[in-house]
Design a protein around this motif. Structure first.
Motif, short mmCIF file in Angstrom:
data_model
loop_
_atom_site.label_atom_id
_atom_site.label_comp_id
_atom_site.label_asym_id
_atom_site.label_seq_id
_atom_site.Cartn_x
_atom_site.Cartn_y
_atom_site.Cartn_z
N PHE A 77 -4.37 -9.67 0.77
CA PHE A 77 -3.83 -8.32 0.60
C PHE A 77 -3.60 -7.95 -0.85
N THR A 78 -3.46 -8.98 -1.70
CA THR A 78 -3.38 -8.67 -3.11
C THR A 78 -4.64 -7.93 -3.54
N LYS A 79 -5.75 -8.40 -3.01
CA LYS A 79 -7.01 -7.77 -3.38
C LYS A 79 -7.29 -6.50 -2.59
N ASN A 80 -6.72 -6.44 -1.43
CA ASN A 80 -7.04 -5.29 -0.57
C ASN A 80 -5.81 -4.46 -0.27
N ARG A 81 -5.06 -4.15 -1.31
CA ARG A 81 -3.80 -3.47 -1.08
C ARG A 81 -3.98 -2.09 -0.47
N HIS A 82 -5.15 -1.52 -0.66
CA HIS A 82 -5.39 -0.19 -0.09
C HIS A 82 -5.30 -0.21 1.43
N LEU A 83 -5.55 -1.40 2.01
CA LEU A 83 -5.46 -1.46 3.47
C LEU A 83 -4.03 -1.21 3.93
N LEU A 84 -3.09 -1.44 3.04
CA LEU A 84 -1.69 -1.28 3.40
C LEU A 84 -1.07 -0.02 2.84
N GLY A 85 -1.87 0.78 2.19
CA GLY A 85 -1.33 2.04 1.69
C GLY A 85 -0.85 2.00 0.26
N PHE A 86 -1.34 1.02 -0.51
CA PHE A 86 -0.95 0.97 -1.92
C PHE A 86 -2.14 1.27 -2.83
N ASP A 87 -2.96 2.20 -2.41
CA ASP A 87 -4.20 2.48 -3.14
C ASP A 87 -3.95 2.88 -4.58
N ASN A 88 -2.98 3.76 -4.78
CA ASN A 88 -2.75 4.25 -6.13
C ASN A 88 -1.25 4.45 -6.33
N PRO A 89 -0.81 4.61 -7.55
CA PRO A 89 0.63 4.62 -7.81
C PRO A 89 1.38 5.73 -7.07
N SER A 90 0.74 6.88 -6.82
CA SER A 90 1.46 7.94 -6.10
C SER A 90 1.69 7.51 -4.66
N LYS A 91 0.64 6.96 -4.07
CA LYS A 91 0.74 6.59 -2.67
C LYS A 91 1.62 5.36 -2.50
N ALA A 92 1.57 4.48 -3.48
CA ALA A 92 2.39 3.27 -3.41
C ALA A 92 3.87 3.63 -3.36
N LEU A 93 4.24 4.65 -4.10
CA LEU A 93 5.64 5.08 -4.12
C LEU A 93 6.09 5.44 -2.72
N LEU A 94 5.27 6.25 -2.07
CA LEU A 94 5.62 6.67 -0.72
C LEU A 94 5.62 5.49 0.24
N THR A 95 4.58 4.65 0.17
CA THR A 95 4.48 3.54 1.11
C THR A 95 5.68 2.61 0.97
N THR A 96 6.09 2.36 -0.25
CA THR A 96 7.24 1.49 -0.47
C THR A 96 8.48 2.05 0.22
N ILE A 97 8.72 3.32 -0.01
CA ILE A 97 9.90 3.95 0.61
C ILE A 97 9.79 3.91 2.12
N LYS A 98 8.59 4.25 2.59
CA LYS A 98 8.36 4.34 4.02
C LYS A 98 8.61 2.99 4.72
N GLU A 99 8.09 1.93 4.15
CA GLU A 99 8.24 0.63 4.79
C GLU A 99 9.71 0.24 4.88
N ALA A 100 10.44 0.50 3.81
CA ALA A 100 11.85 0.12 3.80
C ALA A 100 12.64 0.97 4.79
N VAL A 101 12.35 2.27 4.82
CA VAL A 101 13.10 3.16 5.71
C VAL A 101 12.79 2.82 7.17
N ASP A 102 11.51 2.57 7.46
CA ASP A 102 11.14 2.19 8.83
C ASP A 102 11.95 0.99 9.29
N ASN A 103 12.04 -0.01 8.42
CA ASN A 103 12.79 -1.21 8.78
C ASN A 103 14.26 -0.90 9.02
N SER A 104 14.83 -0.07 8.15
CA SER A 104 16.24 0.27 8.29
C SER A 104 16.50 0.95 9.62
N LEU A 105 15.66 1.93 9.94
CA LEU A 105 15.86 2.68 11.17
C LEU A 105 15.69 1.77 12.39
#
Lengths: 691, 367
Positions: free
Chosen positions: A104-132
């Motif tokens: 996944f280090t090499k294929n981070r786009h599969l997880l939604g970390f394609d670029n810095p804008s999207k990574a920001l959202l994905t990071t927040i999203k993953e954490a919030v999903d877990n919290s909820l």
């Protein structure tokens, strides 16, 4: 490590040198067979989005740019006698296991970390999903704080906001049950570690990849470990961790672990990640995500703190937790051959009959007997035999498929519900900032461009005329001075491939939504907003295939309808078939699409009734207006011609106007009713297509 | 109030009656309406016997309490009111003037009673048919257009005018040419020639064609206005002069001829006062291009509008005669149209010295 950053060379505006480096790297690792396989899989992917069952497929447009360079190596030159380049032994020396985190280090786009804008959202999203998820499972009304801090600003917020890429801190804090000290490192520092993968239960997270992938992204881009503070209850100590991931071994490395003397929450978890992100370009996606999360989780309070902007708070619209989703056993019709063999091998039952009854839902003794009989095994067959013998397993699998089995229990689902969906919509419209489509319409970060509403547009929005107070109508809510018609529909649960699912649709019509633009489509899966890949999503297709002209909206062929409307589609399921691990689009299962369409049609009928009523009122007012306007003139002229005073003539006309208008309207109503009856009778295009 | 002649009195009375009917139905709780004969192709008939286009019996009720009709209903009464005032004041005015008289803003809205003259003109025509009163009787006239010269002396509102001495411009034909305005004193003309356009008429006047041929020449500047048509009709019926029409070889030219011959759809109710069923078409025929050796470079290509118009005309009952079907079909087939000026290719006075004299000599015309 740093050079790996360039793997996602698709990011915008990367220096060419970096991309080259990435290519080199890929060439180096090329001989590894497993990688080749991955590369091929990636190449095969463009045809794949519809074949959604495979969960490993990358999205076609996210292919690493390096791919074409690797190709020539695979093709042997056309020389008459190719020289052997390496022996099997030599090659074997290079073959080694790849850890999931390396992959996944090499294929981070599969997880939604394609670029810095999207990574920001994905990071927040993953954490919030877990919290909820955690709050709901524990039975706590969630209160979540999302904070984004720009490290380019000074400690007191002085300086300029980072333009483009830069370092940001993302903080997500919840009042959930907290995490047991021993588990924290694995949860945040190991990919594919989690509680949800092995259960059939509706939850936001599924695989246990998300938050650890976010941690890994932070670690890769900034070198900073994820910082976690958690407390499991009053009287218990709060713990603070700094966790790194050993990407080779996919194992957590705790770099700091201390007990805090004091913490402001009785119980809960605070996750802090330092990442490279692009706030400037990514913020509107985060805004949208936060808004939509609040909309689909009316039981949660969400605070949202942003750099240089006023904090935003979405107070909960209900004090009621969603119905608890119950965990279920898999349904026999959803199981595949390999899975069946695995389950059989692990079964502790003494015979197949017992195995079926214990491992699956809805298999009674009678049903099990029927399956076994149909399988027609020769001699005594133990579950273990089925697990080992492919032929036996296949027989059993076929027998299961041929047997009629009751649908799985649906108490494993937790839909938002009609009433709460409505309340969610209302509070969403009350707080929402990004009202109406922005310049580049529906969100799609894959082709996101920075576009700000021009001053003119903003002025036009501000000058939008106030809607006069209409008599209250059922379903119409006045929000921020605008009237919205809100309708919601929750369908009964249905099943696709043995997985129960349920579809909900809600709509908000009118208000300040623009009337000449395509509707806004909000997609949700298990209460999580889906913001990307709109075009590839089964939800979109189902809505596009619905004939909205039946419901008095205009609809260009093969497109979303046009009108002042936001449409919310929620799919709740124990297993939502996403097209990729980034969970951005739902696969095109006919059963799911049909349910979405049925829900949309039901909502549409409510909408049509409302629009007709509105048209009727408008028409009535318009008529009255016209007649009154002209009566003055006609009375004047007739008065002059006949040499009489115009006033009495005018009064006579006005008196008649009332009578005539009334009678006329009744006629018009009857006509409208007739029309709607015809519409309901008309077979629906979309449904026919499915059958 | 000025003293009114009998006709004016009667017209004013008709308007009053129209208004009173409305007042009565409103008092009776009924949706008031004005009944207007329909002026469209669907409601005109070609009377084969009289060879005229006549208005059918279909009538349309214009209700006030109908969103689509309310405005027109109102406009009808604004025009009626204005006309009654003109009649009683003994004044006559142009239809454009009437548009300005009746135009004003309604209440405190931004709506006007009439936005364009295009809105008021059809209302006037509606009123004419509804009241069965002619435009002149409503004291209205259209903008004037058309000129005339010839061996004839007339009296126009008391002034005697010798049309043999009108110089290069000719006598401008007024809009109203009824007996009480125009009288024919004496003449030695043998026929009447109606020419489509001013430029060609000027050629005929300059060449003194009318003197040589002893004929009256008129032009109507394209589709001739009512005044010109009425005057031709009067000259024809009162002085028993044959009428020849000279127009371009295109669908528009043919239609000008047909309007002169049997009336128009829009003014079908006035056909018997305006049309000359015996009028003869002397050119330009679709076959003249061969007969008079006109090269194709003086032709104009027919466009889609021309073709559609030609096809429409093929279907009109008054173009069913075999020679006319041939004529129009030939035009469509060749895809070419010719202006009268195309004849100047053969010499500037070819049209007055050779073309028309030969046509008349050979009796080469269509009816």
């Amino acid at each position: 490590m740093a050079s790996r950053k360039a793997t996602a060379a698709k990011g915008k505006g990367r220096p060419a040198a970096r991309a080259e480096k990435a290519q080199l790297e890929l060439v180096q690792v090329e001989p590894t067979p497993a990688r080749r396989g991955a590369a091929r899989a990636a190449k095969a992917a463009p045809a794949a989005p519809r074949r959604a069952r495979s969960r490993e497929e990358p999205e076609p447009e996210l292919l690493p740019a390096a791919e074409p360079v690797a190709e020539p190596e695979e093709e042997a030159p056309a020389a008459p006698k190719p020289r052997r380049r390496a022996t099997a032994e030599q090659m074997a020396a290079k073959q080694r296991e790849i850890s999931i985190s390396e992959f996944f280090t090499k294929n981070r786009h599969l997880l939604g970390f394609d670029n810095p804008s999207k990574a920001l959202l994905t990071t927040i999203k993953e954490a919030v999903d877990n919290s909820l998820d955690a709050c709901e499972e524990a039975g706590i009304l969630p209160e979540i704080t999302i904070e984004v801090r720009d490290l380019g600003l000074g400690p007191k917020g002085e300086g300029d906001l980072t333009k483009g890429e830069g370092r940001f801190v993302v903080v997500i804090e919840d009042n959930g049950p907290g995490i047991v000290k021993a588990q924290a490192p694995k949860i945040f520092g190991k990919l594919l570690y989690g509680s949800k993968f092995h259960r059939l239960k509706q939850s936001r997270g599924q695989q246990g990849i998300g938050i650890s992938a976010a941690a890994m992204y932070g670690q890769l881009t900034t070198g900073q470990p994820i910082r976690v503070t958690s407390r499991t209850g009053k009287g218990k100590p709060a713990h603070f961790f700094e966790i790194q991931i050993d990407t080779r071994k996919n194992n957590p490395v705790v770099t700091e672990d201390r007990q805090l003397d004091e913490w402001h929450l009785e119980h809960g978890t605070r996750v802090e990640l330092e990442i490279v992100a692009n706030w400037q370009a990514g913020q509107r996606f985060v805004n949208r995500y936060v808004e939509h999360t609040a909309l689909s989780n009316p039981h949660a309070t969400v605070h949202y703190l942003r750099p240089r902007q006023a904090p935003l708070s979405f107070p909960r619209a209900t004090e009621e937790l969603p119905k608890e989703a119950v965990e279920i056993k898999p349904h026999p019709h959803g199981v595949e051959l390999g899975a069946l063999m695995l389950m059989a091998a692990e079964s502790k039952a003494r015979d197949v009959r017992g195995f079926l009854q214990t491992a699956f839902s809805r298999v009674s003794g009678q049903v099990a007997d029927e399956i076994v009989k149909r399988a027609a095994f020769k001699g005594r067959v133990r579950p273990r035999d089925v697990g080992e013998d492919r032929a036996l397993a296949e027989k059993l699998h076929r027998a299961i498929g041929a047997t009629k089995i009751m649908n799985p229990p649906t108490n494993c689902l937790s839909p938002i519900g009609d009433e709460l969906m409505k309340r969610g919509l209302i509070s969403f419209l009350n707080v929402v900032e990004t009202e109406g489509p922005e310049a580049d319409e529906q969100l799609d970060l894959d082709q996101a461009k920075k576009k700000k509403a021009s001053k003119k547009e903003k002025a036009a929005k501000a000058a939008a005329p106030e809607v006069p107070d209409a008599p209250p109508e059922e379903g119409v809510e006045k929000i921020k001075g605008h009237n919205y018609f809100i309708a919601t529909v929750t369908r009964p649960p249905k099943v696709y491939r043995g997985n129960p699912f349920q579809v909900e649709v809600g709509l908000a019509y009118g208000g300040s939504w623009p009337a000449d633009k395509p509707i806004e489509l909000f997609r949700f899966a298990n209460r999580v907003p889906l913001l990307f890949q709109r075009g590839a999503c089964g939800t979109t297709e189902a809505i596009v295939k619905t004939d909205w002209r039946n419901y008095l909206l205009s609809q260009p062929k093969g497109s979303l309808p046009v009108g002042p409307m936001a449409l919310l589609v929620h799919i709740a399921s124990v297993w939502v078939p996403f097209t990729s691990e980034a969970k951005e689009a739902v696969a095109h299962y006919p059963e799911i699409m049909r349910e979405i369409q049925l829900a949309a049609q039901e909502c549409g009928r409510k909408l049509a009734a409302h629009i007709r009523k509105k048209q009727h009122l408008d028409y009535q007012a318009q008529r009255r207006g016209i007649f009154e306007l002209y009566i003055q003139e006609v009375a004047q002229a007739i008065g002059k011609i006949t040499g009489k005073s115009p006033e009495p003539i005018k009064r006579e006309f006005l008196r008649l106007a009332d009578q005539v208008t009334e009678a006329d309207l009744k006629e018009a109503d009857a006509a409208l009713e007739e029309q709607s009856r015809k519409l309901t009778k008309r077979p629906r295009r979309a449904e026919n297509e499915d059958e | 109030m000025a003293r009114l002649d009998a006709v004016s009195k009667q017209t004013a009375h008709k308007i009053e009656k129209l208004a009173e009917t409305v007042v009565r139905s409103v008092k009776g709780g009924k949706n008031p309406f004005v009944e207007i004969p329909i002026r469209s192709l669907a409601n005109v008939k070609f009377n084969e016997k009289r060879r005229l286009i006549e208005l059918g019996s279909q009538r349309q009720k214009r209700y006030f309490f109908n969103v689509a009709m309310a405005k027109k209903f109102m406009q009808t009464f604004l025009v009626s009111d204005a006309c009654k005032e003109l009649i009683e004041g003994g004044k006559t005015t142009s239809i454009r003037d009437l548009y300005y008289i009746t135009k004003h803003t309604i209440g405190d809205t931004k709506q006007n009673t009439f936005e364009e003259q295009d809105e008021s003109d059809p209302i006037i025509e509606d009123l004419e048919v509804a009241l069965d009163a002619l435009r002149e009787e409503l004291h209205l006239f259209a903008s004037r257009k058309g000129s005339m010269v010839g061996p004839i002396t007339i009296r126009d509102t008391g002034d005697t005018i010798d049309l043999r001495r009108m110089g290069s411009g000719g006598w401008a034909v007024p809009s109203i040419v009824e007996e009480n305005v125009i009288e024919f004193v004496r003449h030695e003309a043998k026929y009447i020639l109606l020419i489509e356009k001013d430029a060609v008429w000027t050629r005929f006047n300059e060449d003194k064609f009318w003197k040589r041929e002893k004929c009256i020449i008129l032009q109507g500047g394209g589709q001739p206005p009512r005044g010109v048509r009425r005057l031709v009709q009067r000259l024809h019926s009162e002085l028993k002069l044959p009428v020849y029409v000279l127009v371009d070889n295109d669908p528009w030219g043919f239609y000008i001829y047909s309007v002169m011959k049997q009336g128009s759809i829009n003014l079908a109710y006035e056909s018997m006062r305006m049309a000359v069923p015996d009028a003869r078409f002397v050119g330009l025929s679709s076959f003249d291009k061969d007969k008079y050796k006109l090269p194709t470079n003086v032709a104009i290509k027919m466009d889609d509008g021309d073709n559609n118009r030609a096809k429409q005309m093929l279907a009109y009952p008054w173009f069913q005669a075999k020679q006319w079907q041939r004529e129009i079909q030939e035009m469509v087939r060749s895809g070419l149209k010719f202006e009268l000026e195309a004849l100047s290719r053969r010499g500037i006075s070819f049209i007055t010295e050779e073309y028309l004299p030969k046509k008349l000599r050979d009796r080469d015309w269509l009816e």
